[in-house]
Design an enzyme around this catalytic site. Structure first.
Site, PDB file in Angstrom:
ATOM      1  N   LYS A 187       0.840  -1.209   0.000  1.00  0.00           N
ATOM      2  CA  LYS A 187       0.000   0.000   0.000  1.00  0.00           C
ATOM      3  C   LYS A 187       0.876   1.260   0.000  1.00  0.00           C
ATOM      4  O   LYS A 187       2.072   1.189   0.294  1.00  0.00           O
ATOM      5  CB  LYS A 187      -0.901  -0.017   1.239  1.00  0.00           C
ATOM      6  CG  LYS A 187      -0.128   0.027   2.558  1.00  0.00           C
ATOM      7  CD  LYS A 187      -1.031  -0.307   3.742  1.00  0.00           C
ATOM      8  CE  LYS A 187      -0.254  -0.230   5.048  1.00  0.00           C
ATOM      9  NZ  LYS A 187      -1.074  -0.700   6.199  1.00  0.00           N
TER      10      LYS A 187
ATOM     11  N   TYR B 252      15.585  30.026   7.904  1.00  0.00           N
ATOM     12  CA  TYR B 252      14.509  30.851   8.452  1.00  0.00           C
ATOM     13  C   TYR B 252      14.575  30.947   9.978  1.00  0.00           C
ATOM     14  O   TYR B 252      14.780  29.959  10.673  1.00  0.00           O
ATOM     15  CB  TYR B 252      13.149  30.250   8.073  1.00  0.00           C
ATOM     16  CG  TYR B 252      12.815  30.362   6.602  1.00  0.00           C
ATOM     17  CD1 TYR B 252      12.932  31.560   5.912  1.00  0.00           C
ATOM     18  CD2 TYR B 252      12.376  29.240   5.906  1.00  0.00           C
ATOM     19  CE1 TYR B 252      12.605  31.642   4.556  1.00  0.00           C
ATOM     20  CE2 TYR B 252      12.041  29.312   4.562  1.00  0.00           C
ATOM     21  CZ  TYR B 252      12.165  30.525   3.893  1.00  0.00           C
ATOM     22  OH  TYR B 252      11.840  30.593   2.562  1.00  0.00           O
TER      23      TYR B 252
HETATM   24  C1  LIG Z   1      -0.311  -1.664   6.836  1.00  0.00           C
HETATM   25  C2  LIG Z   1      -0.882  -2.951   7.235  1.00  0.00           C
HETATM   26  C3  LIG Z   1      -0.067  -4.082   7.392  1.00  0.00           C
HETATM   27  C4  LIG Z   1       1.432  -4.021   7.355  1.00  0.00           C
HETATM   28  O1  LIG Z   1       1.885  -3.443   8.556  1.00  0.00           O
HETATM   29  P1  LIG Z   1       3.447  -3.314   8.905  1.00  0.00           P
HETATM   30  O2  LIG Z   1       3.484  -2.862  10.301  1.00  0.00           O
HETATM   31  O3  LIG Z   1       3.998  -2.310   7.955  1.00  0.00           O
HETATM   32  O4  LIG Z   1       4.021  -4.645   8.702  1.00  0.00           O
HETATM   33  C5  LIG Z   1      -0.684  -5.289   7.634  1.00  0.00           C
HETATM   34  N1  LIG Z   1      -2.031  -5.380   7.745  1.00  0.00           N
HETATM   35  C6  LIG Z   1      -2.834  -4.291   7.643  1.00  0.00           C
HETATM   36  C7  LIG Z   1      -4.292  -4.436   7.802  1.00  0.00           C
HETATM   37  C8  LIG Z   1      -2.292  -3.048   7.394  1.00  0.00           C
HETATM   38  O5  LIG Z   1      -3.092  -1.982   7.296  1.00  0.00           O
END
Ligand SMILES: *Cc1c(COP(=O)(O)O)cnc(C)c1O
Length: 387
Positions: A36, A269
């Site tokens: 994702k 800044y």
């Molecule tokens: C993002 C996600 C993962 C992976 O999580 P990590 O901590 O990056 O391994 C697994 N399951 C779900 C439902 C997620 O949203």
């Protein structure tokens, strides 16, 4: 953009190796590599292909659009699971693209059933139960209430319930009391679903942290994300090397300017940083517009996030700007414009890591790599091909 004086170099061999290390941590389970958010900023397609080459038989995408994009780009082999959508999502497209759809609410089951009927294909469904994170998923009571309808739809050939899964609230603290409790709620939900006559193909609970530290959560499938990219989900328990992981992303830039300034010069800044002696400043052409966290700014008393310059490491001097960051290279610096600096990478030879940046910015490594801006080109290398 055709020219940009910085880049994220992604080592596909590291991703392959990380997936095979994760598979070794969970020898009885299949691996779903979670890709994702543009593969946590690493680039969807190359990362997904590398994960599959490393042994992932499933890919995980939060959004339906991300899952569809994988198929559109030609990723045909692995199963794909998606789990986050609101009413009106393109579920017909997803079913036609052979994507497993998570159902986390009654309305979702209705929409999946409608979509399956419309395309004349059986939809593969995975039920998500909320075992205590209180995020997405059916409550155990709603799950129980949904089962008669789910079974009816199965009997009609509209859906096939192939999975039951959940997500943990504190997997990065293996002894947190919620771990035991969520395990119990999950076990109970499994029993209820199976007692209703559902034949589950996959049961899954573990993301990266539980894959690496809680073997009792592995079931049939593990769902690592961050560890696929070589970062530790449990930095307080161990770094990547402790789990056989190698960070895949290195962010590097060419210095856009190098100049000598006098003692007492205010830098960036608001002049949070003032030079303590005559020194040399180096300008890095990356800023918060590229995802460099403004919280990584450095003051006089509190150095900013570390940047590797040659064989030494210096902290960000002063405010992180939208497009640029300034480094105090020191009085004796010999760097010149065009010289390469590294914001974070594998950590080899003591270089800075995404974890170091996370600590400096008060966040987690996940956010450091995932937020890296679209403006920064991704360049792919394969360290095993000696390229
Ligand atoms: C993002 C996600 C993962 C992976 O999580 P990590 O901590 O990056 O391994 C697994 N399951 C779900 C439902 C997620 O949203």
């Amino acid at each position: 953009m055709s020219h940009f004086p910085a880049r994220a170099v992604v080592d596909l061999a590291a991703i392959r190796g990380n997936v095979s290390a994760l598979a070794a941590h969970a020898p009885a389970a299949q691996v779903m590599a979670v890709v994702k958010a543009d593969a946590y900023g690493h680039g969807l397609l190359p990362s997904a292909k590398a994960a599959v080459a490393g042994g992932a038989t499933w890919l995980g995408a939060a959004q339906v659009g991300e899952a569809l994009e994988l198929r559109r780009l030609g990723v045909a082999g692995p199963r794909i699971l998606t789990w986050l959508y609101a009413p009106g999502a393109p579920l017909q497209d997803a079913i036609e693209a052979d994507i497993d759809l998570t159902v986390s609410a009654r309305w979702a089951l209705d929409e999946v059933a409608d979509a399956a009927r419309a395309v004349g294909q059986t939809a593969r469904v995975q039920l998500k139960v909320d075992t205590g994170l209180s995020r997405n998923g059916l409550t155990p009571a709603d799950l129980t209430a949904l089962l008669p309808l789910a079974r009816r739809l199965e009997a009609e050939g509209v859906i096939d319930v192939v999975g039951l899964w959940s997500h943990l609230a504190a997997a990065d603290e293996p002894t947190h009391p919620s771990m035991k409790r969520q395990g119990e709620v999950f076990a109970e939900a499994l029993q209820v679903v199976e007692a209703a006559g559902v034949r589950l193909e996959v049961r899954h609970l573990a993301s990266s942290a539980a894959t690496l530290t809680s073997p009792g959560t592995h079931f049939d499938l593990v769902r690592p994300g961050i560890a696929v990219y070589g970062l530790s989900p449990v930095p307080q328990l161990g770094g990547p090397e402790d789990f056989g992981l190698v960070p895949a992303m290195t962010v590097e830039a060419e210095l856009a300017n190098v100049k000598r300034v006098e003692k007492g010069s205010g830098v960036s800044y608001s002049h949070l940083y003032v030079t303590e002696r005559d020194t040399v400043l180096g300008l890095v052409p990356l800023g918060y517009g590229d995802g460099v966290p403004r919280h990584a700014s450095g003051t006089q008393n509190h150095p900013g996030a570390p940047v590797r310059v040659g064989t030494r490491t210096v902290g960000v001097a002063g405010r992180v700007c939208m497009d640029q960051v300034i480094l105090d290279l020191g009085h004796d610096a010999t760097e010149q414009a065009g010289d390469r600096v590294e914001l974070f990478g594998t950590g080899a030879d003591g270089g800075p890591t995404a974890e170091d940046w996370a600590r400096a910015a008060g966040t987690i490594s996940y956010e450091i790599v995932t937020r890296l801006g679209a403006r920064v080109p991704r360049v792919y290398v394969d360290s095993e091909e000696g390229s």
